[in-house]
Motif scaffolding. Structure first.
Motif, PDB file in Angstrom:
ATOM      1  N   GLY A 657       0.837  -1.195   0.000  1.00 30.71           N
ATOM      2  CA  GLY A 657       0.000   0.000   0.000  1.00 30.71           C
ATOM      3  C   GLY A 657       0.865   1.235   0.000  1.00 30.71           C
ATOM      4  N   SER A 658       0.268   2.394  -0.166  1.00 31.30           N
ATOM      5  CA  SER A 658       1.033   3.648  -0.166  1.00 31.30           C
ATOM      6  C   SER A 658       1.348   4.040   1.268  1.00 31.30           C
ATOM      7  N   SER A 659       2.236   4.999   1.427  1.00 30.72           N
ATOM      8  CA  SER A 659       2.667   5.407   2.774  1.00 30.72           C
ATOM      9  C   SER A 659       1.537   6.061   3.543  1.00 30.72           C
ATOM     10  N   THR A 660       0.540   6.606   2.840  1.00 35.25           N
ATOM     11  CA  THR A 660      -0.556   7.282   3.528  1.00 35.25           C
ATOM     12  C   THR A 660      -1.771   6.387   3.737  1.00 35.25           C
ATOM     13  N   SER A 661      -1.798   5.277   3.051  1.00 40.31           N
ATOM     14  CA  SER A 661      -2.971   4.389   3.181  1.00 40.31           C
ATOM     15  C   SER A 661      -2.545   2.953   3.375  1.00 40.31           C
ATOM     16  N   ILE A 662      -1.505   2.728   4.181  1.00 43.09           N
ATOM     17  CA  ILE A 662      -1.013   1.383   4.406  1.00 43.09           C
ATOM     18  C   ILE A 662      -2.058   0.549   5.149  1.00 43.09           C
ATOM     19  N   VAL A 663      -2.252  -0.651   4.670  1.00 33.99           N
ATOM     20  CA  VAL A 663      -3.227  -1.549   5.282  1.00 33.99           C
ATOM     21  C   VAL A 663      -2.490  -2.769   5.794  1.00 33.99           C
ATOM     22  N   PHE A 664      -2.272  -2.853   7.088  1.00 33.80           N
ATOM     23  CA  PHE A 664      -1.657  -4.034   7.668  1.00 33.80           C
ATOM     24  C   PHE A 664      -2.660  -5.176   7.655  1.00 33.80           C
ATOM     25  N   THR A 665      -2.108  -6.393   7.623  1.00 33.33           N
ATOM     26  CA  THR A 665      -2.985  -7.544   7.797  1.00 33.33           C
ATOM     27  C   THR A 665      -3.705  -7.419   9.136  1.00 33.33           C
ATOM     28  N   SER A 666      -2.965  -7.074  10.133  1.00 32.64           N
ATOM     29  CA  SER A 666      -3.521  -6.696  11.443  1.00 32.64           C
ATOM     30  C   SER A 666      -2.511  -5.736  12.049  1.00 32.64           C
ATOM     31  N   PRO A 667      -2.704  -4.421  11.897  1.00 33.14           N
ATOM     32  CA  PRO A 667      -1.681  -3.456  12.334  1.00 33.14           C
ATOM     33  C   PRO A 667      -1.206  -3.707  13.758  1.00 33.14           C
ATOM     34  N   GLN A 668      -2.113  -3.858  14.657  1.00 35.31           N
ATOM     35  CA  GLN A 668      -1.708  -4.042  16.042  1.00 35.31           C
ATOM     36  C   GLN A 668      -1.000  -5.377  16.222  1.00 35.31           C
ATOM     37  N   ARG A 669      -1.450  -6.384  15.481  1.00 36.44           N
ATOM     38  CA  ARG A 669      -0.821  -7.700  15.590  1.00 36.44           C
ATOM     39  C   ARG A 669       0.637  -7.630  15.139  1.00 36.44           C
ATOM     40  N   THR A 670       0.897  -6.925  14.036  1.00 32.76           N
ATOM     41  CA  THR A 670       2.265  -6.816  13.528  1.00 32.76           C
ATOM     42  C   THR A 670       3.163  -6.129  14.550  1.00 32.76           C
ATOM     43  N   LEU A 671       2.682  -5.023  15.090  1.00 30.28           N
ATOM     44  CA  LEU A 671       3.469  -4.296  16.072  1.00 30.28           C
ATOM     45  C   LEU A 671       3.661  -5.122  17.340  1.00 30.28           C
ATOM     46  N   ASP A 672       2.625  -5.849  17.730  1.00 27.35           N
ATOM     47  CA  ASP A 672       2.732  -6.688  18.927  1.00 27.35           C
ATOM     48  C   ASP A 672       3.762  -7.795  18.739  1.00 27.35           C
ATOM     49  N   VAL A 673       3.773  -8.408  17.550  1.00 24.89           N
ATOM     50  CA  VAL A 673       4.730  -9.482  17.294  1.00 24.89           C
ATOM     51  C   VAL A 673       6.155  -8.953  17.379  1.00 24.89           C
ATOM     52  N   LEU A 674       6.402  -7.797  16.794  1.00 22.57           N
ATOM     53  CA  LEU A 674       7.748  -7.224  16.835  1.00 22.57           C
ATOM     54  C   LEU A 674       8.149  -6.867  18.264  1.00 22.57           C
TER      55      LEU A 674
END
Length: 902
Positions: A657-674
């Motif tokens: 996605g673009s930098s302004t409309s990025i769509v994570f598979t699960s944004p919070q999930r990605t950040l939580d995993v990291l």
């Protein structure tokens, strides 16, 4: 393992003994030169133009080469050699007869007439009924001849068609053991150099059986009309001219291109079907030349894992020329079915890569072409000659006799020799005009120099033949004396023994081809100038810069532009007056090159490269790469004291996605995993992306300890820090970006819906949302080609990736950033008395991640890191050790399982 050496013509043909003399066409009568035929170059005062040539002198010199030639039957009998017992060595560049009109007694063609050469004549051909009725009248003589063939004895003989360089090279490799097993796959109608419609099926079966069992050959039988349309029309009228920069002018070629393409496809399919039928796992398929461009792709569709190589013996034109072909896309896709594509020079490789980039919008690198599911390697393999056999043949007594005769005949002359086909590509006309200028400018040398030009015509080049004959007649009329003739022009080929004698006693060889794949005649000349068979030695070589050999010889020849007559004339004078020491210096350098690039070396180097790249492709094929075992990964994770993760962002940790409309598979999930991974102090995590540093900061502001790599390695933010490190030279990047932006603006204005994204060290041309998708792809291909050409010396590369044209420096990559990360980490731990990290995991999905896979795999291979895991999330071929088919979810799930073990 069997190596299928696939070429249009077999090295064998069939002779039918019907006890009939072989008819030969009478030599054409040349028209006399008139006084109005003026020279291209002004003569010095005092020179006059005789109103008639001196035919007696011309006849004497031509008779010299014919007087001791065997009669027709003797020549025929002496040529019937069994290759199985004695390999028939011929010049590497033979002047072959027309298909179906060779030396041997064979069937006549039953091919029907194709449409007229010019579409302007279509109106005259509307009455097909009349034409068909006339053509249906039986030819009694031909019918009698065909009946005789059905009962006549026949024998397999050395072929008089095809590429002699291939035959000589394969024989050399087989003789030395470099090629222990070979099976020639050829086309009987072409490879045997004869039509076959007139033969009964039982006779075809007998021929096929004998060739396959006794000569390791696989003949292919097709109709005379199919082969005639393929070879005589599409190959010779469309492909051959285009590959030699002689673009057929419309309308003369339009009928051929429209009608003969069907025959080209049919013959290529016949080859592919025969090879597929006989192929076994482990076999190697090596396809040759422009006649069979579609065969690699046809085989690949049926045998996905076949080991296929293709070598083009001719030049490959620039994209501007190749794009003139109507079926350009089909031809390129056919070629890209191979694992390895070989060309004569680096220039031809670059032309092919640029053409794929421009016409197919394929990603072209220095190593080859990246397709969606495979990689096709592209390399140069300069062809050579079989020096061992050449040395044996030149020591033959008949060659020695001709050397003595020629030395006696031209005892006090400087001999310039040449042997060419008389067509528009070989530059015979340009050579003669340059020689005429040389004689006009150097009257003191004209009685000391003789040009022997062998020029055999195998096609109807009436206008060219008339022009060349006029030039020869004019030169001999003006510059001949009672005792001297400046040109000996032989409009015929000569015996092989005469050819070897000629290049042995020569003082200079002159080749002025307007375009030629390699030009192996020059290699044979250089070898025969060693002085072992004649007192003549170390003769200079005047060579067109448009031949492949010119780039190989590194300037030790006398390179010329054949269109520059003055330069060619000056080169003749330089060669004639060159000192003995300079001759020897140049010849020694040339001889070293020729001795290195031999026929055997060409065969072995190509096949070794093919084997290597096929193994690499097999390893990189996602079907051959195992799925990631999370259980095994977890076991390695648990026993490691320090772990390093380098993870791609788009397509691996998050959807695109673009930098302004990025769509994570699960944004919070990605950040939580990291964050869960970083909770364990043994873990160090880096996320890499093509995005700008400020975008990466915004996206990962809630993961404070993560390290970041921005713009594919141009910027680095080390883990647990706040400052960015400039890996690239930003000021230097601004220099090339200014020029590239102008190019991008040009193409953006012509592509509605496209836009340009400017990053700190790279540029992106977005065209995925263009109003005209097909037009946008063409514009992107042209733009990439334009940028790669203009920025070649600035280490900048433009690559088309998923609706984007990415322009970035090749100096800095994700690999350079990863190297700095690991070296810094290792140095830091060593200063504390600790070992380097024991665990490394790299995950990605894009083509720019391949370089970091190679880097990580090399660390594992060298034993620098104990446990290395490289994972690809995409379906394309890859160098990663494992794949994950679940995409982003699969990566996040695997990482979470590892985090749970801490």
């Amino acid at each position: 393992m069997t190596v299928f050496v696939v070429s249009l013509f077999l090295p064998y043909t069939v002779h039918f003994d019907v006890h009939k003399p072989i008819a030969r066409p009478a030599p054409p009568i040349r028209p006399p030169l008139t006084a109005d035929d003026a020279s291209l170059f002004a003569l010095r005062l005092g020179n006059t133009v005789p109103t008639q040539p001196t035919p007696a002198i011309s006849t004497e010199h031509e008779q010299f080469f014919l007087s001791h030639k065997p009669s027709s039957s003797q020549s025929y009998s002496s040529s019937l050699l069994q290759l199985k017992d004695l390999p028939a060595t011929t010049p590497s560049e033979t002047l072959t007869p027309l298909w179906g009109q060779g030396l041997f007694v064979q069937p006549k063609s039953r091919a029907e007439d194709l449409p007229p050469v010019s579409i302007l004549k279509y109106a005259a051909e509307n009455d097909r009924t009349t034409r068909s009725r006339v053509s249906s009248i039986p030819d009694i003589r031909q019918d009698s001849h065909e009946r005789a063939l059905q009962t006549a004895d026949w024998s397999v003989q050395p072929g008089d068609q095809g590429n002699a360089g291939i035959r000589n090279a394969i024989n050399a490799a087989s003789r030395t053991g470099s090629l222990k097993e070979k099976t020639w796959a050829g086309l009987t109608v072409g490879t045997l150099g004869m039509p076959t419609d007139a033969l009964e099926d039982t006779r075809k079966f007998d021929i096929e059986d004998k060739l396959e069992n006794e000569y390791d050959s696989l003949p292919i039988f097709t109709s005379d009309s199919d082969f005639d349309g393929h070879y005589s029309h599409y190959c010779k009228t469309i492909l051959w001219p285009v590959f030699h920069y002689q673009i057929p002018d419309n309308p003369k070629s339009k009928a051929y291109e429209d009608h003969s393409w069907v025959y080209y496809v049919k013959i290529n399919q016949a080859f592919a079907d025969r090879i597929i039928k006989n192929w076994k796992r482990g076999d190697v398929i090596w396809i040759h030349d422009y006649h069979l461009l579609l065969v690699p792709g046809m085989i690949r569709k049926k045998i996905p894992d076949a080991q296929i190589g293709f070598f083009l013996h001719t030049a490959f034109p620039s994209s501007e020329v190749f794009r003139c072909l109507a079926m350009r896309k089909e031809l390129l896709e056919g070629l890209l079915g191979a694992n390895l594509l070989g060309f004569q020079t680096k220039e031809y490789c670059n032309h092919f890569l640029q053409t794929c980039n421009r016409l197919l919008c394929a990603e072209a690198t220095a190593e080859g072409v990246q397709l969606e599911d495979r990689f096709v390697n592209v390399s140069e393999f300069p062809a050579g000659v079989d020096l061992e056999t050449l040395d044996t043949r030149r020591r033959d007594s008949e060659v020695g006799d001709w050397i003595k005769r020629m030395r006696t005949k031209y005892a006090d002359k400087q001999l310039i020799v040449a042997r060419d086909k008389l067509d528009h590509v070989r530059g015979v006309r340009q050579k003669l005009l340059a020689y005429e200028l040389f004689l006009n400018k150097n009257p003191h040398l004209k009685e000391k120099v003789v040009l022997i030009q062998v020029a055999s015509s195998t096609t109807e080049q009436v206008e060219l033949e008339a022009t060349v004959s006029d030039i020869v007649t004019r030169i001999n009329s003006i510059h001949s004396t009672l005792a001297h003739q400046p040109i000996v022009f032989l409009k015929q080929d000569i015996e092989y023994s005469q050819y070897l004698a000629m290049i042995t006693v020569a003082d200079v060889m002159m080749i002025t081809s307007l375009r030629e794949g390699m030009g192996l005649t020059s290699h044979e000349y250089i070898y025969c100038q060693d002085g072992k068979c004649s007192d003549k030695q170390h003769g200079p070589l005047i060579l067109s810069e448009f031949t492949g050999s010119s780039s190989l010889f590194e300037g030790y020849d006398l390179p010329v532009n054949p269109w520059d007559y003055r330069q060619c004339a000056d080169a003749i004078k330089t060669a004639i007056e060159m000192s003995a020491s300079e001759r020897e210096r140049r010849w020694s350098k040339l001889m070293n090159i020729v001795a290195h690039h031999t026929a055997e070396f060409w065969v072995t180097s190509f096949l070794e490269k093919l084997s290597k790249v096929h193994s690499e492709h097999s390893r990189r094929d996602t079907l051959s790469i195992p799925r990631l075992s999370v259980h095994e990964l977890a076991e390695k994770y648990k026993v490691a004291d320090e772990r390093l993760f380098i993870l791609d962002y788009e397509g691996t940790l998050a959807a695109y996605g673009s930098s302004t409309s990025i769509v994570f598979t699960s944004p919070q999930r990605t950040l939580d995993v990291l964050n869960n991974l970083l909770y364990d102090e043994k873990n160090i995590v880096y996320v890499m992306s093509s995005r700008k540093p400020e975008e990466m900061d915004r996206l990962f502001r809630r993961v404070p300890k993560v390290g970041l790599i921005a713009e594919n390695g141009c910027f680095l933010k080390e883990y647990d820090t706040e400052n960015w490190i400039d890996m690239a030279n930003v000021e230097k990047s601004m220099t090339w970006k200014m020029s590239v932006l102008k190019i991008l603006e040009y193409y953006k204005d012509r592509t509605e819906g496209s836009w340009i994204e400017e990053r700190h060290c790279s540029l992106v041309f977005h065209y995925a949302d263009a109003k005209d998708p097909a037009g946008a792809i063409r514009q992107a291909g042209d733009c990439a080609n334009h940028i790669n050409d203009s920025c070649q010396g600035q280490q900048v590369h433009a690559v088309i990736v998923d609706g984007e044209l990415l322009i970035e420096s090749t100096e800095w990559t994700k690999g350079t950033a990863a190297t700095r990360i690991f070296e810094g980490l290792k140095h830091k731990r060593q200063s504390l008395g600790l070992k380097a990290p024991e665990f490394l995991m790299v995950a990605g999905n894009a083509r720019e991640d391949e370089i970091i896979y190679r880097w990580a795999n090399s660390l594992a291979k060298d034993g620098v890191i104990r446990d290395v895991t490289t994972v690809s999330v995409s379906s394309r071929n890859t160098e990663a050790m494992a794949t994950l088919t679940q995409g982003v979810n699969g990566v996040l799930s695997a990482l979470q399982k590892l985090a749970n073990l801490s």
